[in-house]
Write a protein that holds these residues in place. Structure first.
Motif, PDB file in Angstrom:
ATOM      1  N   TYR A 289       0.833  -1.199   0.000  1.00  6.65           N
ATOM      2  CA  TYR A 289       0.000   0.000   0.000  1.00  6.65           C
ATOM      3  C   TYR A 289       0.871   1.255   0.000  1.00  6.65           C
ATOM      4  O   TYR A 289       1.654   1.482   0.919  1.00  6.65           O
ATOM      5  CB  TYR A 289      -0.920   0.003   1.219  1.00  6.65           C
ATOM      6  CG  TYR A 289      -1.850  -1.181   1.266  1.00  6.65           C
ATOM      7  CD1 TYR A 289      -2.989  -1.226   0.463  1.00  6.65           C
ATOM      8  CD2 TYR A 289      -1.585  -2.265   2.103  1.00  6.65           C
ATOM      9  CE1 TYR A 289      -3.848  -2.325   0.498  1.00  6.65           C
ATOM     10  CE2 TYR A 289      -2.446  -3.360   2.142  1.00  6.65           C
ATOM     11  CZ  TYR A 289      -3.574  -3.383   1.338  1.00  6.65           C
ATOM     12  OH  TYR A 289      -4.400  -4.464   1.367  1.00  6.65           O
TER      13      TYR A 289
ATOM     14  N   GLU B 155      -0.855   7.248   9.244  1.00  4.37           N
ATOM     15  CA  GLU B 155      -1.420   6.846   7.954  1.00  4.37           C
ATOM     16  C   GLU B 155      -0.590   5.738   7.302  1.00  4.37           C
ATOM     17  O   GLU B 155      -1.131   4.723   6.842  1.00  4.37           O
ATOM     18  CB  GLU B 155      -1.469   8.047   7.011  1.00  4.37           C
ATOM     19  CG  GLU B 155      -1.832   7.663   5.581  1.00  4.37           C
ATOM     20  CD  GLU B 155      -1.177   8.576   4.554  1.00  4.37           C
ATOM     21  OE1 GLU B 155      -0.710   8.050   3.526  1.00  4.37           O
ATOM     22  OE2 GLU B 155      -1.130   9.798   4.791  1.00  4.37           O
ATOM     23  N   LEU B 156       0.733   5.917   7.266  1.00  6.77           N
ATOM     24  CA  LEU B 156       1.592   4.953   6.594  1.00  6.77           C
ATOM     25  C   LEU B 156       1.547   3.588   7.283  1.00  6.77           C
ATOM     26  O   LEU B 156       1.720   2.558   6.635  1.00  6.77           O
ATOM     27  CB  LEU B 156       3.025   5.478   6.529  1.00  6.77           C
ATOM     28  CG  LEU B 156       3.236   6.676   5.599  1.00  6.77           C
ATOM     29  CD1 LEU B 156       4.640   7.245   5.756  1.00  6.77           C
ATOM     30  CD2 LEU B 156       2.990   6.281   4.147  1.00  6.77           C
TER      31      LEU B 156
ATOM     32  N   LYS C 279      -2.161   0.359   7.448  1.00  2.19           N
ATOM     33  CA  LYS C 279      -2.500  -0.923   6.848  1.00  2.19           C
ATOM     34  C   LYS C 279      -1.835  -2.115   7.561  1.00  2.19           C
ATOM     35  O   LYS C 279      -2.017  -3.262   7.141  1.00  2.19           O
ATOM     36  CB  LYS C 279      -2.094  -0.930   5.383  1.00  2.19           C
ATOM     37  CG  LYS C 279      -2.889   0.025   4.502  1.00  2.19           C
ATOM     38  CD  LYS C 279      -4.332  -0.436   4.349  1.00  2.19           C
ATOM     39  CE  LYS C 279      -5.079   0.395   3.325  1.00  2.19           C
ATOM     40  NZ  LYS C 279      -6.471  -0.066   3.125  1.00  2.19           N
TER      41      LYS C 279
ATOM     42  N   PRO D 124       1.695   5.551  -0.274  1.00  2.00           N
ATOM     43  CA  PRO D 124       1.254   6.702   0.523  1.00  2.00           C
ATOM     44  C   PRO D 124       0.053   7.406  -0.108  1.00  2.00           C
ATOM     45  O   PRO D 124      -0.210   7.290  -1.309  1.00  2.00           O
ATOM     46  CB  PRO D 124       2.493   7.607   0.516  1.00  2.00           C
ATOM     47  CG  PRO D 124       3.228   7.238  -0.729  1.00  2.00           C
ATOM     48  CD  PRO D 124       3.001   5.775  -0.923  1.00  2.00           C
ATOM     49  N   SER D 125      -0.659   8.157   0.720  1.00  4.81           N
ATOM     50  CA  SER D 125      -1.797   8.938   0.244  1.00  4.81           C
ATOM     51  C   SER D 125      -1.297  10.153  -0.533  1.00  4.81           C
ATOM     52  O   SER D 125      -0.117  10.515  -0.481  1.00  4.81           O
ATOM     53  CB  SER D 125      -2.635   9.413   1.430  1.00  4.81           C
ATOM     54  OG  SER D 125      -1.909  10.392   2.170  1.00  4.81           O
ATOM     55  N   GLN D 126      -2.211  10.819  -1.210  1.00  6.78           N
ATOM     56  CA  GLN D 126      -1.830  12.014  -1.950  1.00  6.78           C
ATOM     57  C   GLN D 126      -1.354  13.110  -1.006  1.00  6.78           C
ATOM     58  O   GLN D 126      -0.425  13.862  -1.332  1.00  6.78           O
ATOM     59  CB  GLN D 126      -3.010  12.522  -2.790  1.00  6.78           C
ATOM     60  CG  GLN D 126      -2.627  13.626  -3.761  1.00  6.78           C
ATOM     61  CD  GLN D 126      -1.548  13.199  -4.740  1.00  6.78           C
ATOM     62  OE1 GLN D 126      -1.662  12.159  -5.386  1.00  6.78           O
ATOM     63  NE2 GLN D 126      -0.483  13.979  -4.842  1.00  6.78           N
ATOM     64  N   ALA D 127      -1.964  13.214   0.177  1.00 13.12           N
ATOM     65  CA  ALA D 127      -1.532  14.224   1.148  1.00 13.12           C
ATOM     66  C   ALA D 127      -0.095  13.966   1.584  1.00 13.12           C
ATOM     67  O   ALA D 127       0.712  14.906   1.701  1.00 13.12           O
ATOM     68  CB  ALA D 127      -2.461  14.224   2.359  1.00 13.12           C
ATOM     69  N   CYS D 128       0.247  12.702   1.825  1.00 17.56           N
ATOM     70  CA  CYS D 128       1.616  12.350   2.195  1.00 17.56           C
ATOM     71  C   CYS D 128       2.567  12.644   1.040  1.00 17.56           C
ATOM     72  O   CYS D 128       3.656  13.197   1.239  1.00 17.56           O
ATOM     73  CB  CYS D 128       1.674  10.879   2.597  1.00 17.56           C
ATOM     74  SG  CYS D 128       3.312  10.323   3.093  1.00 17.56           S
TER      75      CYS D 128
ATOM     76  N   HIS E 293       3.619  11.498   8.827  1.00 16.52           N
ATOM     77  CA  HIS E 293       2.428  10.760   8.393  1.00 16.52           C
ATOM     78  C   HIS E 293       2.440   9.325   8.931  1.00 16.52           C
ATOM     79  O   HIS E 293       1.812   8.442   8.337  1.00 16.52           O
ATOM     80  CB  HIS E 293       2.359  10.748   6.861  1.00 16.52           C
ATOM     81  CG  HIS E 293       1.957  12.058   6.265  1.00 16.52           C
ATOM     82  ND1 HIS E 293       0.659  12.374   5.914  1.00 16.52           N
ATOM     83  CD2 HIS E 293       2.706  13.160   5.967  1.00 16.52           C
ATOM     84  CE1 HIS E 293       0.616  13.603   5.421  1.00 16.52           C
ATOM     85  NE2 HIS E 293       1.844  14.095   5.434  1.00 16.52           N
TER      86      HIS E 293
ATOM     87  N   ASP F 174       2.221  14.843  -1.285  1.00 14.79           N
ATOM     88  CA  ASP F 174       2.363  16.299  -1.421  1.00 14.79           C
ATOM     89  C   ASP F 174       3.345  16.845  -0.382  1.00 14.79           C
ATOM     90  O   ASP F 174       4.174  17.708  -0.701  1.00 14.79           O
ATOM     91  CB  ASP F 174       1.002  16.976  -1.270  1.00 14.79           C
ATOM     92  CG  ASP F 174       0.070  16.688  -2.438  1.00 14.79           C
ATOM     93  OD1 ASP F 174       0.574  16.236  -3.500  1.00 14.79           O
ATOM     94  OD2 ASP F 174      -1.148  16.906  -2.292  1.00 14.79           O
TER      95      ASP F 174
END
Length: 376
Positions: free
Chosen positions: A43, A286-287, A290, A45-49, A283, A51
């Motif tokens: 999985y 979030e990271l 999962k 990183p998110s787009q926020a991460c 982050h 960025d």
């Protein structure tokens, strides 16, 4: 006039001649769509991460005409903050060291505490890079054996450490390639054995997969206040989904970190690496989000493999070792031909599969069932 080709060119060290470089197979994703061989987090990183990482890299890029912070103070503070969440003892920035992946961390430890006339000890099966670190630093390598279930035979391990008097003991927990975690009493006993009489050996607990350990399995970080010769290493490559970042780190007594400074290369962590790692640590929730899902997928995989009749090692990591095969390479090849890449590693007759997404694990189960049926 150039020397003839058979005159020992290039002038490589004799003990290195004919050795293949370390590395798992890397194949294009369009050729092998399910890649479960190097224990990556599937999985991203998110787009926020992404960025925030991009912004941190851009800010660092504006200073690339200057050398980076040689002591990487901000990164050490961020890593200490993160590690302190995993142990009631807490970790201070001066107890933290980092390098380009846990591989460089380990190599630096062997450069500082190994070398000619010194010995490194581990217990097989274990991470295949350990003897290479020893070889590259001219450190004598001794490998004891694990029990049949891949647990550590504590009495035998203690006896080997006291007999060999190593300067470095390498203990992966969870172990690679088996996934086996060490109980804290084993770590404590070997810390005491390594410091027995006039010997001052360090014990390195490699927790590259530590975030994946099962509920109730403690980290060796808890023992740091009790043993000055204990080193606990971690990485951002696995649970942190940062394999491409190349950032490994350790926690230990401040004097151990100070000793590593003697052997580190100047400015070994680039300004971009430092900035990106700090941004990623911001982050962390979030990271790591999962990890629980990957644990559940791992446990389900263990149950399925055992139900299918395979021998399976208990795992506290994000991979599973299973067997036993009369011809493991044929099974590995059969899976590859069906678009699934796993790792042919560990004891003879066993294979290792990384834990991926539910879709990837379904593809693995289907491919393995197909291969097994074909070979029946």
């Amino acid at each position: 006039m150039s020397a003839p080709a058979d005159a020992g060119w290039p002038p490589l060290r004799e003990e290195l001649r004919g050795i293949e470089p370390y590395g798992a197979p890397q194949l294009p994703i369009d050729e092998v769509p399910v890649q479960l061989n190097v224990n990556e987090n599937p999985y991203g990183p998110s787009q926020a991460c992404i960025d925030d990482i991009a912004a941190a890299a851009a800010q660092a890029a504006a200073t690339l005409n200057r050398y980076p912070d040689r002591e990487f103070v901000a990164l050490r503070q961020a890593l200490a903050w993160y590690l302190s969440k995993d142990t009631p003892a807490g970790v201070l920035p001066e107890q933290v060291w980092a390098a380009n992946g846990s591989n460089e961390v380990m190599l630096q430890l062997l450069q500082a505490f190994g070398g000619p006339g010194r010995t490194a000890v581990s217990f097989a099966p274990t991470y295949s890079m350990y003897p290479e670190y020893a070889r590259d630093t001219n450190t004598r390598w001794v490998a004891g054996r694990r029990a049949e279930d891949f647990a550590l035979d504590l009495d035998g391990a203690r006896a080997l450490v006291r007999a060999e008097r190593p300067s470095v003991v390498l203990l992966p927990s969870p172990n690679n390639p088996t996934g086996t975690a060490l109980p804290p009493e084993a770590v404590a006993a070997l810390c005491e054995a390594a410091a027995h009489d006039d010997v001052n050996g360090i014990v390195v607990v490699d927790e590259a997969y530590g975030e994946f350990r099962r509920e109730g399995v403690p980290s060796a970080l808890d023992l740091l206040p009790s043993y000055r010769n204990l080193v606990v290493t971690r990485t951002m490559s696995k649970a942190f989904a940062g394999a491409g970042l190349r950032l490994g780190y350790l926690a230990a007594a401040p004097e151990i970190c100070d000793a590593i400074r003697v052997v580190r290369l100047p400015y070994h962590l680039s300004a971009v690496t430092q900035a990106v790692a700090v941004a990623a640590l911001g982050h962390a929730p979030e990271l790591l989000g999962k990890v629980d899902e990957l644990r559940r997928e791992r446990d389900a995989l263990v149950d399925w493999l055992r139900g299918a009749g395979y021998d399976v090692a208990d795992s506290d990591a994000n991979f599973v070792l299973f067997g036993r095969f009369a011809d493991r390479h044929a099974v590995w090849q059969g899976l590859l031909e069906r678009g699934v890449l796993i790792r042919e590693t560990g004891p003879d007759g066993w294979l290792r599969v990384s834990v991926g997404t539910p879709e990837e694990m379904a593809a693995f189960r289907t491919a393995l069932t197909d291969v097994n049926g074909e070979r029946a």
